[in-house]
Design an enzyme around this catalytic site. Structure first.
Site, PDB file in Angstrom:
ATOM      1  N   HIS A   6       0.741  -1.289   0.304  1.00 24.07           N
ATOM      2  CA  HIS A   6      -0.178   0.205   0.145  1.00 24.07           C
ATOM      3  C   HIS A   6       1.023   1.640   0.316  1.00 24.07           C
ATOM      4  O   HIS A   6       2.036   1.205   0.985  1.00 24.07           O
ATOM      5  CB  HIS A   6      -0.788   0.033   1.166  1.00 24.07           C
ATOM      6  CG  HIS A   6      -1.800  -1.108   1.580  1.00 24.07           C
ATOM      7  ND1 HIS A   6      -2.001  -1.229   2.538  1.00 24.07           N
ATOM      8  CD2 HIS A   6      -2.610  -1.596   0.452  1.00 24.07           C
ATOM      9  CE1 HIS A   6      -3.059  -3.163   2.088  1.00 24.07           C
ATOM     10  NE2 HIS A   6      -3.256  -2.646   1.496  1.00 24.07           N
ATOM     11  N   LYS A  58       6.166   5.983   7.855  1.00 18.88           N
ATOM     12  CA  LYS A  58       5.265   5.785   8.711  1.00 18.88           C
ATOM     13  C   LYS A  58       6.240   4.991   9.629  1.00 18.88           C
ATOM     14  O   LYS A  58       7.653   5.218   9.580  1.00 18.88           O
ATOM     15  CB  LYS A  58       4.575   4.212   7.792  1.00 18.88           C
ATOM     16  CG  LYS A  58       3.390   4.660   6.984  1.00 18.88           C
ATOM     17  CD  LYS A  58       3.071   3.060   6.156  1.00 18.88           C
ATOM     18  CE  LYS A  58       1.634   3.429   5.529  1.00 18.88           C
ATOM     19  NZ  LYS A  58       1.335   2.393   4.826  1.00 18.88           N
ATOM     20  N   TYR A  84       1.395   1.236  13.489  1.00 22.00           N
ATOM     21  CA  TYR A  84       2.033   2.762  12.786  1.00 22.00           C
ATOM     22  C   TYR A  84       1.881   4.563  12.995  1.00 22.00           C
ATOM     23  O   TYR A  84       0.373   4.167  13.017  1.00 22.00           O
ATOM     24  CB  TYR A  84       1.725   1.625  11.851  1.00 22.00           C
ATOM     25  CG  TYR A  84       1.082   1.480  10.798  1.00 22.00           C
ATOM     26  CD1 TYR A  84       0.931   2.345   9.820  1.00 22.00           C
ATOM     27  CD2 TYR A  84       0.240   0.593  10.697  1.00 22.00           C
ATOM     28  CE1 TYR A  84      -0.231   2.001   8.946  1.00 22.00           C
ATOM     29  CE2 TYR A  84      -0.512   0.360  10.557  1.00 22.00           C
ATOM     30  CZ  TYR A  84      -1.058   1.598   9.029  1.00 22.00           C
ATOM     31  OH  TYR A  84      -2.118   0.765   7.958  1.00 22.00           O
ATOM     32  N   ASP A 106      -7.016  -6.115  -1.742  1.00 23.21           N
ATOM     33  CA  ASP A 106      -5.055  -6.423  -2.511  1.00 23.21           C
ATOM     34  C   ASP A 106      -5.140  -7.818  -3.331  1.00 23.21           C
ATOM     35  O   ASP A 106      -4.317  -7.986  -4.217  1.00 23.21           O
ATOM     36  CB  ASP A 106      -4.815  -6.745  -1.286  1.00 23.21           C
ATOM     37  CG  ASP A 106      -4.181  -5.824   0.254  1.00 23.21           C
ATOM     38  OD1 ASP A 106      -4.504  -4.819  -0.450  1.00 23.21           O
ATOM     39  OD2 ASP A 106      -4.570  -6.232   1.152  1.00 23.21           O
TER      40      ASP A 106
END
Length: 184
Positions: A62, A72, A132, A170
């Site tokens: 992603h 991130k 995250y 996905d």
């Protein structure tokens, strides 16, 4: 906190110090001032949690495109993952290449991923949870995905791709060869 520069420019492995006694341990997992001193200038604005029930769950690859690109800071709070990044920065010498590292709750290590990378992971233990931080807010219009088992990327996830547990989104992700990178 120890910082290790990894093979792709800007990607870092962070090892926060742990202070233990008979009760267990304490660790400072995020400190804005300390990260600034280490060269991580991003202001994180959103925390995300992900829990996966089974080994072999793949989430990714992603990314969010500019102007909502996200850096991130990833950590595992329960279980273990193999964490993967793909460089999407057209001007980078590692454009289109990938790297991966193991992250576990036991070690407490974190992965800092700058904007301009696709990110994904596969769970190594049942009941894995990650947390995250993101440097920009989620934007459905900016989200994108590349197929986790793309043959041009050749990522070795350590699992049989046919047995990967994927979301429908996905499973429909596009091929890298058809990807037009929005990252300079």
């Amino acid at each position: 906190m120890q910082v290790e520069r990894l093979e792709m420019q800007g990607v870092l492995r962070l090892s926060p110090a742990r202070f233990g006694d008979s009760r267990g341990w304490f660790s400072e997992s995020w400190n804005h001032k300390r990260l600034q001193e280490l060269g991580i200038k991003e202001d994180f604005v959103q925390d995300n949690r992900s829990w996966s029930a089974s080994v072999g769950t793949v989430r990714g690859l992603h990314f969010q495109a500019p102007p909502n690109a996200q850096a991130k800071l990833v950590q595992v709070v329960q279980g273990a993952i193999f964490d993967v990044v793909v460089d999407l920065r057209r001007s980078s010498p590692s454009y289109g290449k990938w790297m991966g590292i193991d992250l576990t709750a036991e070690t407490g290590q974190q992965l800092f991923i700058p904007a301009g990378f696709a990110h994904g992971f596969v769970t190594r233990k049942d009941g894995t949870e990650i947390l995250y931080k993101c440097s920009d807010y989620y934007s459905p219009k900016a989200e994108g995905a590349i197929r986790f088992d793309d043959p041009d990327l050749g990522i070795d996830w350590g699992i049989d791709p046919a047995k990967a547990i994927l979301s429908d989104k996905d499973a429909r992700a596009g091929a890298f060869k058809d990807f037009q990178s929005p990252f300079a």
